[in-house]
Enzyme design. Structure first.
Site, PDB file in Angstrom:
ATOM      1  NE  ARG A  21      -2.393   0.056  -8.810  1.00  0.00           N
ATOM      2  CZ  ARG A  21      -1.838   0.590  -9.908  1.00  0.00           C
ATOM      3  NH1 ARG A  21      -1.487   1.847  -9.927  1.00  0.00           N
ATOM      4  NH2 ARG A  21      -1.619  -0.159 -10.984  1.00  0.00           N
ATOM      5  CG  HIS A  56      -5.043   4.236 -11.382  1.00  0.00           C
ATOM      6  ND1 HIS A  56      -4.596   4.978 -10.317  1.00  0.00           N
ATOM      7  CD2 HIS A  56      -5.891   5.044 -12.080  1.00  0.00           C
ATOM      8  CE1 HIS A  56      -5.142   6.195 -10.372  1.00  0.00           C
ATOM      9  NE2 HIS A  56      -5.936   6.256 -11.424  1.00  0.00           N
ATOM     10  CE1 TYR A  72       0.745  -0.642 -14.027  1.00  0.00           C
ATOM     11  CE2 TYR A  72      -0.748  -0.156 -15.848  1.00  0.00           C
ATOM     12  CZ  TYR A  72      -0.517  -0.286 -14.491  1.00  0.00           C
ATOM     13  OH  TYR A  72      -1.529  -0.077 -13.599  1.00  0.00           O
TER      14      TYR A  72
END
Lengths: 499, 335, 379
Positions: free
Chosen positions: C268, C272, C281
């Site tokens: 990805r 998100h 992160y």
């Protein structure tokens, strides 16, 4: 073997079973069995299962034959086992219903006791500690309004002192229209009786008020939105004598009529034209007040014996279903006292130049009705027994509440009573009903400290206020009359000395 | 007419629904050869085949989720949850999927799933076998929740639930499975509504509302109350979502007093909803605040104590006494 | 409780681990595979160009939707950037009568199913809970509850079995979903009933902020055999390989071979959703590593090596992507507002007395305002 008999009952062999069929026994009476020895095959709704013996011992009895369907919990086998009598069972015998306080009908002899079997027989409640009060007993929540149950509406407030009803603006008493309340059946228009079969529509505080005043809401026309019974409606009904309560004297107060026609409300004041009953009442009051010279006397009486009498009368079978209230006794006492003081039952006929003394009593009862202040009267009240008098009072007040007081009810009165006690009022100076010589106002019955047999005791006390026409009645006559009534209320037995 | 037990009546209703519509399939744990732990599906796999009566793996979310897929495919799954307390693993699939897919897809996808749940206590079982979880589902929009109380309703309402294009939870009062009653197996389920409440005992003083396992108890209470001179009207709700408030309302307008009884815990329960709704609708007719007689706000107790938890005739009548202002266990506490 | 070896989980950024099916390398080199080559023997140059165009278009859809979100026209958008090959490769393998149960990130699959472009945005603009009629494109409304759709696909596949049909249910989910009970139960059911369902897991390495190592301590595809389901790991950035493994699984399902689990190892590359900040992160180096394996770049290189990437082709692809983006934007901006009473619609398929009453009361409420034009309140 000097054993103990142990009974084994059919357990629930599956979850929620009610019965099982005995397929066959593996043992016979007299056989010795070991613990967990298979003694029977049993078929449930779910499976055929083997039953292991719960005891080591001798088969004393097989309670059912093969092919029999046995209910869960029913005795199956009795064993004779060694051991002291009364020893706890080695299995199954869990806590009895009595130990847990669970319903007695349910006796789970086993942990898995299955679903309850539908039993025949009439269902019954368990007895309660206060069971004796259940029927016809005292009702701590106030007079029961339940049809067919003990407790006559109005009896409680007539006994207990009624708190003064706070004056409330009508606008507060009428709740906002419930625009979105269910579209179900409802009264077609304001003021009409409620739909047949429905409870009258009102609010809890108004219901409480009605209960306290002894008013049956079923008989009160509602003037609020959708026929809602408002606080004012109940007060009006109370003033009109609905439920046996009696209106205040003309001079003390008179609720406004509910007709809104011509009413102007500016917010700070409301102007309504003088017309109809209000106008008529006003004219009558002025005529009376400024024609007859009024004298008012007061007498405060310990009416505890009267209240006790009412209690006894109510309990007597002869008076079953008859409404007996302090008003009933006062009315009877008044009739008796009139015999000894007939001048109080007379009329000043200015036109004829005569004084007319009546040999009969047409007893008026002041009532605030939906139409306004009315004083319908009971014809020939002197002839009526206490029971008949009570019946007449009830009929008169019911007709007044329903707005059905006829012209005959209103004409020919000879003397009147007004009950201001229902409003928590003690005394007043009632104005005479035009053409009559006297009017008696009865105040609230209050529990008060009072001298009784040389001690101070809590007694039921009432003040009587008597106004009379001084043209017809001298002070002595009026005073004796009032004293006689007081004497009867203070000691109903005094009647024997008067008749 | 034939005389059937409650359980056999459900079985007969399932059989008829499966006869009438080949898209009706049954899914659940142990429902095939065994016929279910309560034998409700007894004989159906034998007669309809394993492709229509599916014994599933022991996973309630899995059963419910695959039922959703079956419904997507055009089937009308009838899911058996073995015991009330086993429904929670399927909770997400029920409330997030079964209940909402019709709304989510703007009506394109229907979820004609019937979820059969044996519920309620009174059979002496251990924890998780006696619960009354109906309020979780009546609180969930998109679901219809019903509970029959007698064999005829059991027979008719299971067919009505299956033919509903909306998901239906069908709560079966397991302690009444063995009650026998007359069932008209020729009756047309489409001729009546599963959402209409039923006045099972007429009365004039108090309205007593209940459903499922407590209907017989309530009827008994009405008889006993009658012997005390109190006329109790008993209403079997039958449908818990939506509730036929019109029937309850008409009764309360007549009696002015309402008692609600259910086995489920009190706080936030159906009784609260009924009390609130009826108070909103009939406030001006009420003579007393509605009273609830329910299970306590406790985990389902061990069986030796369950009859303290479950409302019975006497507790119901204590509630009846309260709304009448007669002496009752709370006399003196209420003002 | 320490989680060990998260960094060393196979499928990480250190090149294709053993067992990973790959037909076109990151550099665009076609590598032969005797097992899978026959499955894509029909994919000629034009077909490859078609797959390339698909990927460009869906990447453009993604970019346009992200822009619309930043412009306040969408509430949220879940980008699929980096996962184009996994979705186009598998999506293009499906037959019309197959049925897809996806999560919310499979917009490229929806594109393959023939979705109306505007329908992709309805949910994210807040105009509907479902963009399309599932039966119109045989693709269920994207699922938000993680993993729940895998059971729906399995149930649907059980229905196919009952019908004696040879369609296949395909469910898409991510690496995070594999921790869900629903996904595991779905595999139990699928195996027990030998249902024609494909579990297509896009291991994009991140479940919002949680790395795949938190979900799985072995390659995700290794779990399936434990359920009795054959599985395969495929290079999720290789569109041809994704097509091949999906075709293999479909053939198995259609012939009564039951379910297949495919782990498409991809990445990805975006957040998100548009509300996420992956820099909090995720290491920037990791993104660079994966950018080197970009699914579009490798196919571009491959086509170029075969002389299939001329200016006319790229211009045509660009024109198509521009047209799609314009259509998407126009469809978004022109979407009609829902009416207030729509809030009550479709909760039930037949009238419901509780809801009818609430709707009636709410309409009365709305019409009580002086400026209300109608009981709808829509003016």
């Amino acid at each position: 073997m000097a054993g103990v008999i142990k009974e084994f009952r059919l357990p629930d062999l599956g979850e929620g079973l009610t019965e099982s069929e005995i397929v066959n026994w593996h043992v016979a009476v007299g056989d010795t069995v070991e613990l967990n020895q298979i003694i029977a095959d049993v078929e449930t709704a779910k499976a055929v299962v083997e039953l292991p013996s719960p005891y080591a011992g001798v088969i004393a009895e097989l309670h059912e034959q093969p092919g029999t369907v046995v209910e869960v919990g029913a005795p199956l086998v009795s064993f004779e086992v060694a051991g002291p009598a009364g020893a706890p069972p080695t299995t199954g015998g869990a806590a009895s219903a009595g130990d847990t306080g669970a319903p007695a009908k349910r006796e789970p002899n086993l942990v898995g006791y299955g679903a309850a079997v539908e039993k025949g027989g009439r269902p019954e409640r368990r007895a309660r500690r206060f069971a004796s009060q259940l029927l016809g007993g005292a009702n701590p929540a106030g007079g029961s309004a339940l049809p067919g149950l003990a407790g006559i509406p109005g009896s409680v407030p007539m006994i207990a002192a009624v708190p003064a009803v706070p004056a409330r603006p009508a606008v507060e008493a009428a709740p906002v229209a419930p625009a979105l309340e269910s579209a179900g059946p409802r009264p077609a228009a304001p003021g009409l009786p409620t739909v047949s079969g429905e409870r009258p529509r009102s609010t809890p505080p108004v219901r409480k008020l009605a209960r306290d005043l002894g008013i049956r809401l079923e008989e009160v026309p509602g003037t609020g939105p959708g026929g809602l019974i408002t606080r004012d409606d109940v007060l009006a009904a109370s003033s009109a004598g609905a439920g046996g309560s009696i209106a205040p004297a003309p001079a003390t107060s008179s609720p406004a009529t509910s007709s809104p026609a011509g009413v102007q409300d500016t917010g700070r004041e409301t102007r309504a034209p003088i017309k109809g009953m209000r106008k008529h009442t006003a004219a009558a009051m002025v005529a009376s007040a400024f024609t007859a010279p009024h004298v008012t006397e007061f007498l405060t009486v310990d009416v505890t014996p009267t209240m006790e009498l009412i209690g006894r009368v109510k309990e007597s079978k002869a008076f079953a279903g008859v409404r007996i209230t302090p008003l009933t006794i006062v009315a009877k006492a008044l009739c008796i006292a009139l015999r000894r003081n007939p001048t109080l039952n007379s009329r000043w006929d200015e036109a004829a130049g005569d004084i007319v003394q009546f040999n009969y009593v047409n007893l008026g009862i002041a009532a605030a009705t939906p139409r306004g202040l009315l004083v319908p009267n009971i014809k020939d009240a002197q002839e009526l027994s206490l029971m008949d008098l009570a019946g007449e009072l009830t009929g008169l007040t019911e007709r007044a509440r329903a707005g059905k007081t006829g012209p005959a009810d209103l004409s020919g009165g000879t003397i009147s009573i007004t009950n201001i006690g229902v409003f928590g009022i003690d005394a007043g100076t009632p104005i005479l009903n035009p053409g009559e010589a006297a009017i008696l106002a009865m105040g609230a019955v209050r529990r008060m400290p009072w001298e009784y047999e040389g001690q101070v005791a809590l007694r039921s006390v009432m003040t009587l206020s008597l106004s009379f026409d001084h043209r017809l009645v001298d002070g002595e006559q009026g005073s004796r009359f009032l004293a006689d009534i007081g004497a009867i209320l203070a000691d109903p037995g005094m009647v024997l000395a008067m008749v | 007419m034939s005389t059937l037990t409650f359980g056999r009546a459900i079985n007969a209703g399932l059989r008829r629904a499966m006869d009438n519509d080949p898209k009706v399939i049954l899914m659940g744990e142990d429902i095939g050869k065994l016929g279910g732990v309560f034998r409700i599906t007894d004989g159906l796999q034998k007669d309809f085949g394993a492709h229509r009566v599916l014994d599933t793996p022991l996973a309630e979310a899995g059963i419910m989720g695959t039922a959703v897929g079956m419904a997507y495919r055009g089937y009308r799954p009838v899911v058996e949850i073995q015991f009330d307390g086993f429904i929670y693993p399927a909770f997400d699939q029920i409330v997030c999927q079964v209940a909402k897919i019709h709304y989510r897809t703007q009506g394109a996808v229907k979820m004609p799933i019937t979820i059969r749940v044996p519920f309620g206590g009174g059979i002496g079982s251990p924890e998780h076998h006696s619960e009354s979880p109906e309020a979780y589902f009546t609180h969930t929009s998109g679901l219809r929740v019903i509970s029959p109380s007698n064999p005829q309703d059991a027979y008719t309402m299971i067919q009505q639930a299956i033919s509903s294009d909306d998901p239906v939870l069908y709560f079966e009062p397991k302690r009444r499975y063995h009650v026998k009653g007359e069932v008209d197996e020729g009756s047309d389920p489409a001729a009546s509504s599963m959402e209409k409440a039923c006045v099972v005992t007429e009365g004039s003083d108090v309205t007593l509302v209940t459903y499922g396992p407590l209907v017989p108890t309530a009827r008994d209470a009405a008889v006993a109350a009658g012997d005390d001179g109190v006329s109790v009207e008993v209403i079997d709700l039958r449908s818990l979502a939506p509730i036929d408030f019109e029937t309850v309302e008409a009764s309360v307008r007549k009696t002015g007093r309402l008692v609600i009884t259910h086995e489920a815990a009190q706080s936030g329960g159906l009784g609260a909803e009924i009390a609130a709704s009826i108070t909103e609708r009939c406030f001006y007719h009420l003579e007393h605040a509605p009273v609830r007689v329910t299970g306590f706000d406790i985990p389902y107790p061990y069986s030796k104590l369950e009859f303290h938890h479950l409302p019975d005739l006497d507790r119901i009548l204590d509630g009846v006494d309260r709304v009448l202002g007669r002496p009752n266990s709370l006399s003196g506490l209420e003002r | 409780m320490a989680l060990k070896n998260i960094e060393s989980v196979p499928g990480g950024p250190d090149g294709p681990p053993p067992g990973l099916i790959q037909l076109i390398t990151a550099d665009g080199i076609r590598v032969p595979d005797p097992a899978y080559d026959p499955l894509v023997a029909d994919v000629d140059g034009a077909a490859l160009q078609g797959l390339y165009e698909d990927m460009v278009v869906v990447r453009r859809i993604d970019a346009e939707a992200t822009a619309l979100q930043r412009q306040g026209e969408l509430a949220l958008w879940p980008p699929l950037l980096g996962q184009e090959a996994a979705q186009i490769g598998s999506g293009r393998a499906l037959r019309r009568d197959d049925f897809v149960f996806s999560s919310y990130r499979e917009n490229a699959v929806a594109y393959c199913r023939g979705v109306d472009l505007t329908d992709i945005l309805r949910v994210w603009r807040g105009n509907a809970s479902s963009g399309w009629d599932p039966y119109a494109i045989n693709m269920a409304t994207p699922q938000v509850i993680i993993g729940a759709q895998t059971l729906h696909a399995t149930g649907y596949a059980m229905g196919i079995l009952n019908d004696g049909d040879d369609a296949v249910a395909v469910t898409y989910f991510g690496d995070g979903a594999t921790s869900q009970g629903d996904v595991n139960e779905a595999m139990v059911f699928a195996a027990s009933f030998q249902a024609p369902v494909i579990f297509f897991c896009q291991n994009n390495h991140w479940a919002i902020s949680e790395p795949v190592g938190l979900q799985a301590h072995v390659p995700i595809a290794n779990r399936a055999p434990g359920f009795g389901i054959p599985s395969v790991r495929v290079d999720g950035n290789d569109v041809l390989a994704c097509l091949a493994v999906t075709r293999q699984a479909l053939a198995r399902a259609r012939s009564g071979g039951g379910p297949t689990f495919i782990e498409a190892v991809t990445y990805r590359m975006g957040p998100h959703t548009t509300a996420d900040d992956p820099t909090r992160y995720r290491d920037a180096n990791e993104l660079e590593d994966w950018a080197a394996k970009d699914p579009l770049k490798r196919l571009e290189a491959h086509l170029d090596s075969r002389g299939l990437f001329d200016e006319a082709f790229t211009a045509a692809v660009k024109a198509k992507a521009d047209a799609v983006a314009a259509e998407l934007r126009a469809g978004c901006l022109d979407m009609p507002e829902p009416a207030p009473s729509d809030v009550f619609k479709h909760v039930y398929s037949t009238p419901n007395s509780w809801l009818d009453r609430q709707q009636d009361h709410y309409e009365r409420y709305l019409s009580s305002f002086a400026d209300s034009a109608s009981s709808d309140g829509s003016s």
